[in-house]
Design a protein around this motif. Structure first.
Motif, PDB file in Angstrom:
ATOM      1  N   GLY A 198       0.803  -1.221   0.000  1.00 48.06           N
ATOM      2  CA  GLY A 198       0.000   0.000   0.000  1.00 48.06           C
ATOM      3  C   GLY A 198       0.829   1.261   0.000  1.00 48.06           C
ATOM      4  N   GLY A 199       1.661   1.457  -1.008  1.00 46.16           N
ATOM      5  CA  GLY A 199       2.534   2.625  -1.067  1.00 46.16           C
ATOM      6  C   GLY A 199       1.873   3.892  -1.565  1.00 46.16           C
ATOM      7  N   GLY A 200       0.576   3.813  -1.902  1.00 44.16           N
ATOM      8  CA  GLY A 200      -0.123   5.007  -2.377  1.00 44.16           C
ATOM      9  C   GLY A 200       0.479   5.548  -3.654  1.00 44.16           C
ATOM     10  N   PHE A 201       0.611   6.878  -3.728  1.00 40.09           N
ATOM     11  CA  PHE A 201       1.139   7.479  -4.959  1.00 40.09           C
ATOM     12  C   PHE A 201       2.658   7.456  -5.016  1.00 40.09           C
ATOM     13  N   GLY A 202       3.322   7.013  -3.939  1.00 41.28           N
ATOM     14  CA  GLY A 202       4.779   6.906  -3.961  1.00 41.28           C
ATOM     15  C   GLY A 202       5.509   7.999  -3.209  1.00 41.28           C
ATOM     16  N   MET A 233       3.814  -2.940  -3.466  1.00 35.93           N
ATOM     17  CA  MET A 233       2.738  -3.853  -3.845  1.00 35.93           C
ATOM     18  C   MET A 233       1.413  -3.204  -3.463  1.00 35.93           C
ATOM     19  N   ASP A 234       0.530  -3.045  -4.462  1.00 33.56           N
ATOM     20  CA  ASP A 234      -0.677  -2.283  -4.213  1.00 33.56           C
ATOM     21  C   ASP A 234      -1.771  -2.689  -5.195  1.00 33.56           C
ATOM     22  N   LEU A 235      -2.919  -2.032  -5.073  1.00 31.77           N
ATOM     23  CA  LEU A 235      -4.026  -2.234  -6.000  1.00 31.77           C
ATOM     24  C   LEU A 235      -3.705  -1.540  -7.329  1.00 31.77           C
ATOM     25  N   ALA A 243      13.477   0.639  -7.897  1.00 31.48           N
ATOM     26  CA  ALA A 243      12.113   0.400  -7.446  1.00 31.48           C
ATOM     27  C   ALA A 243      11.430  -0.574  -8.391  1.00 31.48           C
ATOM     28  N   VAL A 244      10.533  -1.371  -7.821  1.00 36.97           N
ATOM     29  CA  VAL A 244       9.737  -2.326  -8.591  1.00 36.97           C
ATOM     30  C   VAL A 244       8.293  -2.174  -8.120  1.00 36.97           C
ATOM     31  N   ILE A 245       7.378  -1.971  -9.056  1.00 31.80           N
ATOM     32  CA  ILE A 245       5.977  -1.734  -8.723  1.00 31.80           C
ATOM     33  C   ILE A 245       5.151  -2.923  -9.198  1.00 31.80           C
ATOM     34  N   LEU A 246       4.485  -3.580  -8.252  1.00 30.81           N
ATOM     35  CA  LEU A 246       3.819  -4.847  -8.533  1.00 30.81           C
ATOM     36  C   LEU A 246       2.418  -4.882  -7.922  1.00 30.81           C
ATOM     37  N   PRO A 247       1.533  -5.734  -8.447  1.00 31.70           N
ATOM     38  CA  PRO A 247       0.215  -5.917  -7.834  1.00 31.70           C
ATOM     39  C   PRO A 247       0.340  -6.672  -6.515  1.00 31.70           C
ATOM     40  N   ASN A 248      -0.635  -6.470  -5.639  1.00 34.29           N
ATOM     41  CA  ASN A 248      -0.536  -7.048  -4.297  1.00 34.29           C
ATOM     42  C   ASN A 248      -0.426  -8.563  -4.292  1.00 34.29           C
ATOM     43  N   PHE A 249      -1.054  -9.240  -5.269  1.00 32.00           N
ATOM     44  CA  PHE A 249      -1.022 -10.701  -5.259  1.00 32.00           C
ATOM     45  C   PHE A 249       0.360 -11.264  -5.589  1.00 32.00           C
ATOM     46  N   ALA A 250       1.244 -10.426  -6.132  1.00 28.44           N
ATOM     47  CA  ALA A 250       2.590 -10.900  -6.472  1.00 28.44           C
ATOM     48  C   ALA A 250       3.429 -11.181  -5.238  1.00 28.44           C
ATOM     49  N   ILE A 251       2.946 -10.798  -4.065  1.00 24.18           N
ATOM     50  CA  ILE A 251       3.702 -11.075  -2.845  1.00 24.18           C
ATOM     51  C   ILE A 251       3.907 -12.576  -2.657  1.00 24.18           C
ATOM     52  N   GLU A 252       3.020 -13.375  -3.235  1.00 24.94           N
ATOM     53  CA  GLU A 252       3.151 -14.828  -3.127  1.00 24.94           C
ATOM     54  C   GLU A 252       4.408 -15.343  -3.824  1.00 24.94           C
ATOM     55  N   GLU A 253       4.945 -14.549  -4.767  1.00 26.11           N
ATOM     56  CA  GLU A 253       6.118 -14.971  -5.527  1.00 26.11           C
ATOM     57  C   GLU A 253       7.435 -14.526  -4.901  1.00 26.11           C
TER      58      GLU A 253
END
Length: 219
Positions: A54-58, A76-78, A116-126
């Protein structure tokens, strides 16, 4: 430390205030503070990794990557917030190497080559076990249902090798911060302190900073 360290790029039509002719975006004070804390906690002779849910706008991410060239920040965010963070960081940090979702393979790529790497929240599983020095969240986990928080904390417990650091509500919100499912066999609470940033607006503020350290980590 001069106040000018709070300067940030004028991207996205921000609101804030002018001090001595310099514009300071609203929220830059606490964003810089947490970026500084993360930088200090993870200080090392080797490359570091910090992950935020949930980093918001950064806003915090900008200060973290600006001041820590030997650190990779993973957000990792929406999807909507991912787009905002990507726009802000790519526009405000043209000299930094930033990867977006689909541009990296978490199983095979060396993420240390990125700022920096910007990813969807579900990628935390990887994310691999113990691959992150510090996992961070501010003001959003306690707004989620308990099942969602438990899932995120299970991954924080798994992927963090040194610290879990979060700021969340303790009496209001969907889930109370004191009830987060920290793995106390791996981590120990070393600090629980009021986060007083919102106290001027709400004297009854209930936000606290929680810092957990891996038990096998010595200072």
């Amino acid at each position: 430390m001069p106040i000018t360290v709070l300067n940030a790029p004028d991207v996205g039509n921000p609101y804030g205030c002018f001090i001595d002719g310099n514009f300071y975006r609203a929220g830059c004070d606490y964003q810089h503070y947490y970026a500084t804390m993360i930088g200090r906690l993870t200080r090392s002779n080797s490359h570091r990794f910090a992950l935020e849910i949930g980093g918001g706008f950064g806003g915090m991410a900008y200060f973290l990557v600006r001041d820590n060239p030997d650190l990779t920040y993973i957000d990792m965010d929406l999807p909507e917030n991912m787009a905002l963070a990507a726009f802000f960081l790519l526009s405000g940090c043209p000299d930094k190497k930033i990867a977006l979702y689909g541009e990296v393979d978490l199983a095979t790529d060396d993420l240390s080559q990125y700022d920096a790497v910007i990813l969807p929240n579900f990628a935390i599983e990887e994310i691999k076990d113990n691959a992150i020095d510090l996992c961070f969240n501010s003001y959003s986990l306690s707004e989620m249902p308990m099942a969602t928080v438990t899932n995120y904390l299970a991954h924080f417990n798994r992927i963090s090798s040194k610290f879990i650091y979060h700021i969340n509500h303790t009496t209001v919100g969907s889930t109370k911060a004191d009830e987060f499912a920290i793995d106390y066999e791996k981590f120990e609470l070393i600090s629980r302190a009021p986060a007083i940033w919102g106290k001027a607006c709400n004297p009854l503020m209930d936000e606290y900073e929680f810092l957990y350290k891996a038990k096998n980590l010595s200072f």
